[in-house]
Design an enzyme around this catalytic site. Structure first.
Site, PDB file in Angstrom:
ATOM      1  N   LYS A  48      33.520  18.809  55.254  1.00  0.00           N
ATOM      2  CA  LYS A  48      34.494  18.386  54.233  1.00  0.00           C
ATOM      3  C   LYS A  48      35.443  19.526  53.910  1.00  0.00           C
ATOM      4  O   LYS A  48      35.022  20.605  53.492  1.00  0.00           O
ATOM      5  CB  LYS A  48      33.751  17.947  52.962  1.00  0.00           C
ATOM      6  CG  LYS A  48      34.676  17.679  51.758  1.00  0.00           C
ATOM      7  CD  LYS A  48      33.900  17.205  50.520  1.00  0.00           C
ATOM      8  CE  LYS A  48      34.809  17.121  49.297  1.00  0.00           C
ATOM      9  NZ  LYS A  48      34.088  16.685  48.077  1.00  0.00           N
ATOM     10  N   ASP A  88      40.261  20.075  44.775  1.00  0.00           N
ATOM     11  CA  ASP A  88      39.887  18.745  44.302  1.00  0.00           C
ATOM     12  C   ASP A  88      40.147  18.633  42.809  1.00  0.00           C
ATOM     13  O   ASP A  88      39.321  19.027  41.983  1.00  0.00           O
ATOM     14  CB  ASP A  88      38.401  18.475  44.608  1.00  0.00           C
ATOM     15  CG  ASP A  88      37.966  17.075  44.179  1.00  0.00           C
ATOM     16  OD1 ASP A  88      38.847  16.254  43.846  1.00  0.00           O
ATOM     17  OD2 ASP A  88      36.747  16.811  44.191  1.00  0.00           O
ATOM     18  N   LYS A 127      39.748  15.265  36.971  1.00  0.00           N
ATOM     19  CA  LYS A 127      38.593  15.977  36.421  1.00  0.00           C
ATOM     20  C   LYS A 127      38.968  16.638  35.103  1.00  0.00           C
ATOM     21  O   LYS A 127      40.136  16.954  34.872  1.00  0.00           O
ATOM     22  CB  LYS A 127      38.160  17.080  37.407  1.00  0.00           C
ATOM     23  CG  LYS A 127      37.502  16.598  38.685  1.00  0.00           C
ATOM     24  CD  LYS A 127      37.119  17.787  39.567  1.00  0.00           C
ATOM     25  CE  LYS A 127      36.484  17.326  40.869  1.00  0.00           C
ATOM     26  NZ  LYS A 127      35.171  16.667  40.689  1.00  0.00           N
ATOM     27  N   ASP A 158      35.986  23.451  47.440  1.00  0.00           N
ATOM     28  CA  ASP A 158      35.578  22.121  47.910  1.00  0.00           C
ATOM     29  C   ASP A 158      35.819  21.933  49.418  1.00  0.00           C
ATOM     30  O   ASP A 158      35.656  20.836  49.943  1.00  0.00           O
ATOM     31  CB  ASP A 158      36.315  21.048  47.095  1.00  0.00           C
ATOM     32  CG  ASP A 158      35.560  19.742  46.978  1.00  0.00           C
ATOM     33  OD1 ASP A 158      34.324  19.753  47.160  1.00  0.00           O
ATOM     34  OD2 ASP A 158      36.202  18.709  46.717  1.00  0.00           O
ATOM     35  N   ASP A 204      38.145  10.465  42.584  1.00  0.00           N
ATOM     36  CA  ASP A 204      37.410  11.732  42.649  1.00  0.00           C
ATOM     37  C   ASP A 204      36.242  11.661  43.647  1.00  0.00           C
ATOM     38  O   ASP A 204      35.638  12.680  43.965  1.00  0.00           O
ATOM     39  CB  ASP A 204      36.897  12.101  41.250  1.00  0.00           C
ATOM     40  CG  ASP A 204      36.506  13.569  41.137  1.00  0.00           C
ATOM     41  OD1 ASP A 204      36.817  14.342  42.072  1.00  0.00           O
ATOM     42  OD2 ASP A 204      35.894  13.930  40.115  1.00  0.00           O
ATOM     43  N   ARG A 228      33.852  11.567  50.695  1.00  0.00           N
ATOM     44  CA  ARG A 228      33.300  10.546  51.601  1.00  0.00           C
ATOM     45  C   ARG A 228      34.411   9.800  52.329  1.00  0.00           C
ATOM     46  O   ARG A 228      34.208   9.303  53.430  1.00  0.00           O
ATOM     47  CB  ARG A 228      32.393   9.600  50.794  1.00  0.00           C
ATOM     48  CG  ARG A 228      33.106   8.800  49.741  1.00  0.00           C
ATOM     49  CD  ARG A 228      32.159   8.230  48.688  1.00  0.00           C
ATOM     50  NE  ARG A 228      31.665   9.255  47.765  1.00  0.00           N
ATOM     51  CZ  ARG A 228      30.775   9.037  46.821  1.00  0.00           C
ATOM     52  NH1 ARG A 228      30.253   7.824  46.663  1.00  0.00           N
ATOM     53  NH2 ARG A 228      30.389  10.019  46.031  1.00  0.00           N
TER      54      ARG A 228
HETATM   55  N1  BES Z   1      33.809  17.927  45.022  1.00  0.00           N
HETATM   56  C1  BES Z   1      33.143  17.047  44.132  1.00  0.00           C
HETATM   57  C2  BES Z   1      31.638  17.312  44.020  1.00  0.00           C
HETATM   58  C3  BES Z   1      31.241  18.610  43.392  1.00  0.00           C
HETATM   59  C4  BES Z   1      31.018  18.669  42.025  1.00  0.00           C
HETATM   60  C5  BES Z   1      31.034  19.736  44.157  1.00  0.00           C
HETATM   61  C6  BES Z   1      30.619  19.854  41.460  1.00  0.00           C
HETATM   62  C7  BES Z   1      30.640  20.929  43.582  1.00  0.00           C
HETATM   63  C8  BES Z   1      30.428  20.983  42.224  1.00  0.00           C
HETATM   64  C9  BES Z   1      33.305  15.608  44.596  1.00  0.00           C
HETATM   65  O1  BES Z   1      34.508  15.324  45.238  1.00  0.00           O
HETATM   66  C10 BES Z   1      33.269  14.753  43.378  1.00  0.00           C
HETATM   67  O2  BES Z   1      34.143  14.871  42.577  1.00  0.00           O
HETATM   68  N2  BES Z   1      32.233  13.927  43.279  1.00  0.00           N
HETATM   69  C11 BES Z   1      32.082  13.079  42.150  1.00  0.00           C
HETATM   70  C12 BES Z   1      31.651  11.724  42.650  1.00  0.00           C
HETATM   71  C13 BES Z   1      31.686  10.659  41.610  1.00  0.00           C
HETATM   72  C14 BES Z   1      33.107  10.369  41.213  1.00  0.00           C
HETATM   73  C15 BES Z   1      31.025   9.416  42.172  1.00  0.00           C
HETATM   74  C16 BES Z   1      31.004  13.688  41.257  1.00  0.00           C
HETATM   75  O3  BES Z   1      30.035  14.255  41.772  1.00  0.00           O
HETATM   76  O4  BES Z   1      31.166  13.624  40.054  1.00  0.00           O
HETATM   77 ZN    ZN Z   2      35.424  16.891  46.204  1.00  0.00          ZN
HETATM   78 MN    MN Z   3      36.050  14.792  43.894  1.00  0.00          MN
END
Ligand code: BES
Ligand code: ZN
Ligand code: MN
Length: 501
Positions: free
Chosen positions: A262, A267, A274, A285, A344, A348
């Site tokens: 990835k 992000d 966020k 990220d 967010d 995936r």
């Molecule tokens: N890059 C983030 C995940 C992440 C969060 C990595 C904290 C490192 C530290 C990912 O893209 C994301 O935002 N995931 C969301 C998914 C949710 C919206 C289903 C998450 O984990 O909140």
């Molecule tokens: Zn992310």
């Molecule tokens: Mn994200």
């Protein structure tokens, strides 16, 4: 700066060096080389260590005077813990402490190699020490004028062992330096790593490393039908890239090992933005992409015999007038459509296309590495990666590789019964689950829809990809986690026999 290792059979007492590092075991049991230090101090070492609170635990380290009879100018005593519990990981951590305490000298020598048990391979030990020194001595100074670079340039492994030991130390340096390249690009602020810039950095890092690097631009990504990559990228003025790196050694047989990473260079969350607090950490990220690209740099030098292909979709997730909206539907390379209910959950979406491409390329086995979910950190904390996959044997193989290199991973399930949580009314899939629990697992289940039954492992490295504070040989910031697991996996990969086609 790169640190050079050499091997010497000289005696510790007569070795001329700025700093002599000697091991001491739990309970202050003197290890090899420590007795001559004790002699030089007239038998006062034990009392000195006790006074300093040094018990000999892993992580303990104390500088002691060299005394007049030693050729070394100073001495560092390193704790190794229980003698019977000594592992390669102990040596990496000891190497790291050496590097962290030796920043003001140019030469160091150590008797660590003579502390290993008979059952341990001397070359494995030399490699681990070298890895620990280089990984533990890592500094990221590109953007600061305040901190000073370490002066350490040469480390001598005492105790001898010949060319094999020297070569093993060289392998350790190679692997650790690739990991440090990953750390550098992870730590680079996002204003300096647009997808195009990241792709160029990878290209120049991989030049002369015996691999073919292809960088697809937006138009080629569109022609490759990667609707997930384009969709996530469309909110950013900085256009996406897709980096594919192919390693084809002569005489390779069978389908390739595919490594998918990835690469979200920043992000924000997109329209599902966020919170401001902590958002700066999202510059890391792209840690998965950094790990797979770093891996490709060492395959030729390590003499890897099998085909390996890396896939790194590079995008920026931004909110803007051109960004994807909640409710939008994207079409991935394999024709599967996704309803984007949260912008967010972007990782995936880009991985889906990359996995589908790896399948189309005929991959024999796949590993993806991604900072995918905060939920994985809730489950396993910030030092352990989640491991999921569709094939028990391949999961075990990846887990064993991670264990050998000292990277912590732990299995999580991909429960059939949660699959309905990803059903959409309007598209084939939704990109977030209905209901908020088990987010690491539903993310894994989403990815599984794109691997078409090929043996596949997903490593969610959201936690260990970055360190809030340094520990062991991990620096604060980007850790390069998974790079060493992937290298170990490539080294030991044997292609499955084709069962279909
Ligand atoms: N890059 C983030 C995940 C992440 C969060 C990595 C904290 C490192 C530290 C990912 O893209 C994301 O935002 N995931 C969301 C998914 C949710 C919206 C289903 C998450 O984990 O909140
Ligand atoms: Zn992310
Ligand atoms: Mn994200």
């Amino acid at each position: 700066m790169t640190i050079a290792f050499r091997v010497s059979a000289a005696a510790p007492a007569t070795t001329r060096t700025d700093l002599l590092a000697v091991p001491v075991f739990a309970g202050r049991a003197l290890g090899p080389g420590a007795e001559v230090v004790d002699d030089a101090l007239g038998g006062a070492l034990g009392a000195f260590l006790a006074e300093a609170g040094f018990e000999g635990k892993v992580g303990d380290a104390v500088l002691v005077p060299a005394g007049e009879d030693l050729a070394a100018r100073s001495v560092l005593v390193l704790g190794l813990g229980e003698r019977s519990a000594l592992t390669l990981e102990t040596l990496r951590r000891a190497g790291a402490l050496l590097a962290q305490r030796a920043t003001r000298v140019t030469n160091a020598a150590t008797t660590l190699l003579d502390a290993i048990p008979d059952s341990m391979d001397r070359t494995d030990a030399a490699q681990a020490i070298a890895e620990g020194v280089v990984l533990g001595g890592y500094q990221f100074l590109d953007y600061t004028s305040k901190r000073k670079a370490s002066k350490l340039a040469r480390v001598t492994l005492l105790g001898g062992g010949g060319a094999g030991v020297g070569r093993a130390a060289g392998r350790g340096v190679l692997i650790a330096e690739a990991t440090c390249w990953a750390r550098d690009i992870i730590n680079t602020p996002s204003n300096d790593k647009a997808p195009e810039v990241f792709a160029k950095a990878a290209q120049s890092f991989l030049r002369g490393r015996g691999v073919r690097v292809q960088v697809l631009g937006p138009e080629e990504i569109r022609r490759a039908r990667m609707g997930g990559v384009l969709g996530v990228a469309q909110g950013s003025a900085r256009r996406p890239r897709f980096v594919k790196v192919t390693y084809t050694p002569t005489g390779a047989r069978g389908p390739a090992l595919a490594l998918v990473g990835k690469g979200v260079v920043f992000d924000t969350g997109g329209i599902s933005i966020k919170p401001a607090a902590g958002m700066e950490t999202m510059k890391t990220d792209m840690s998965g992409a950094a790990a797979v690209l770093a891996t490709m740099a060492v395959l030729k030098d390590l003499g890897v015999k099998q085909r390996v292909v890396a896939y790194a979709p590079l995008v920026e997730n931004m909110p803007s007038g051109t960004a994807i909206r909640p409710g939008d539907v994207l079409k991935h390379r394999n024709g599967v459509t996704t309803e984007v209910l949260n912008t967010d959950a972007e990782g995936r979406l880009i991985l889906a296309d990359a996995l589908a491409l790896a399948v189309d390329d005929g991959a024999g086995a796949i590993v993806d590495v991604a900072t995918l979910t905060g939920a994985c950190m809730v489950a396993l904390g910030d030092r352990i990666a989640g491991l999921m996959g569709n094939d028990e044997g391949w999961r075990d193989t990846v887990r064993a590789a991670a264990d050998r290199v000292g990277e912590s991973v732990w299995p999580l399930p991909l429960p059939e019964e949660y699959r309905p949580l990803l059903e959409s009314e309007v598209a084939d899939l939704r990109n977030i689950s209905t209901g908020g629990y088990g987010g690491a697992l539903t993310a894994g289940l989403f990815l599984e829809a794109f691997v078409d039954g090929v043996p596949w492992v997903h490593l969610d490295i959201a936690g260990p990809s970055r360190a809030a504070t340094g520990y062991g040989y991990m620096p604060k910031g980007g850790t390069g986690f998974a790079t060493r697991t992937l290298i170990e996996l490539a080294r030991t990969y044997t292609p499955p026999r084709r069962t279909k086609g």
